[in-house]
Design a protein around this motif. Structure first.
Motif: not given
Length: 245
Positions: A15-43
């Motif tokens: 949700d940082d991305y729509p917030r940033i898009e709003m702050l930019l207040a321009s004709d810039i669109r941020l398209v976010l696609i989720h990838t498969d994370i697999g195992e959620d581990a900082h390893r």
């Protein structure tokens, strides 16, 4: 209208991305696609799999259909763990699969540090210490001097995504160093878009955060300029300078 594409692992601070898009207040669109994370581990082993070429390539068609002009792999740890050369290979493969300019959050940090004219950086990471050291090695390979590296021992992106303003400010304070020109918070799972001005005011120096630099890098790839002081000193510099590796 400029559409910028982001491949984002799983669900945590997207949700940082729509917030940033709003702050930019321009004709810039941020398209976010989720990838498969697999195992959620900082390893390291889990991060190498998370950032594998097949996982990233599996989602690029969605970005093409959305009209994206550039793509950034919006994951710091899933790029720097490949090392400097391996991370270059990762984005080359992504660019080939997507058919558009590509980068990653790790390179976004390296380029943003140069854009600010900084040479000495401090790392305030959510990661375990060993993973944070991989980021330090990546930045050293980029030419930056790392004067301090602090890990927080957090294993999962899910936990990082629950942190709020107080935890983010504490992280930055703990990771700051008196010799640092800039402080880096390198986790795209961490909500920071709403706090960047507070962070810079508190520390008295520029602060670079993962989702902030990821958007900046996509703008750079697309040749767009954006002046948005709410997103920190990085976005108060115009025009964006093209950086060649």
């Amino acid at each position: 209208m400029t559409a910028l594409g982001f491949l984002y692992p799983g669900h945590s601070a997207e949700d940082d991305y729509p917030r940033i898009e709003m702050l930019l207040a321009s004709d810039i669109r941020l398209v976010l696609i989720h990838t498969d994370i697999g195992e959620d581990a900082h390893r390291v082993d889990a991060l190498l799999e998370m950032g594998s070429a097949d996982r990233l390539a599996a989602k690029v068609e969605e970005l093409r259909l959305a009209g994206a002009e550039a793509v950034v792999w919006a994951c710091t740890s899933g790029s720097f763990v490949f090392g400097w050369e391996g991370a270059h290979e990762q984005v080359r493969n992504l660019a080939k699969a997507a058919g558009m300019p590509a980068s990653s959050t790790s390179f976004a940090f390296a380029h943003a540090v140069r854009e600010l004219g900084a040479s000495r950086v401090a790392i305030a990471a959510t990661y375990p210490e060993d993973v944070a050291e991989h980021f330090a090695a990546f930045l050293k390979a980029s030419g930056a001097e790392v004067v301090g590296t602090r890990g927080s021992g957090i294993i999962t992106a899910a936990e990082v995504g629950t942190w709020g303003r107080d935890e983010v400010l504490a992280l930055a304070r703990d990771g700051d160093h008196p010799d640092a020109d800039v402080v880096l918070l390198p986790d795209t799972a961490l909500h920071t878009a709403a706090y960047i001005r507070d962070l810079e005011a508190d520390l008295g120096k520029p602060v670079l955060t993962a989702n902030q630099v990821t958007v900046w890098e996509a703008l750079r790839l697309a040749g767009r300029r954006a002046n948005c002081p709410a997103l920190g000193q990085l976005f108060a510099k115009e025009p964006i300078v093209q950086v060649r590796d």
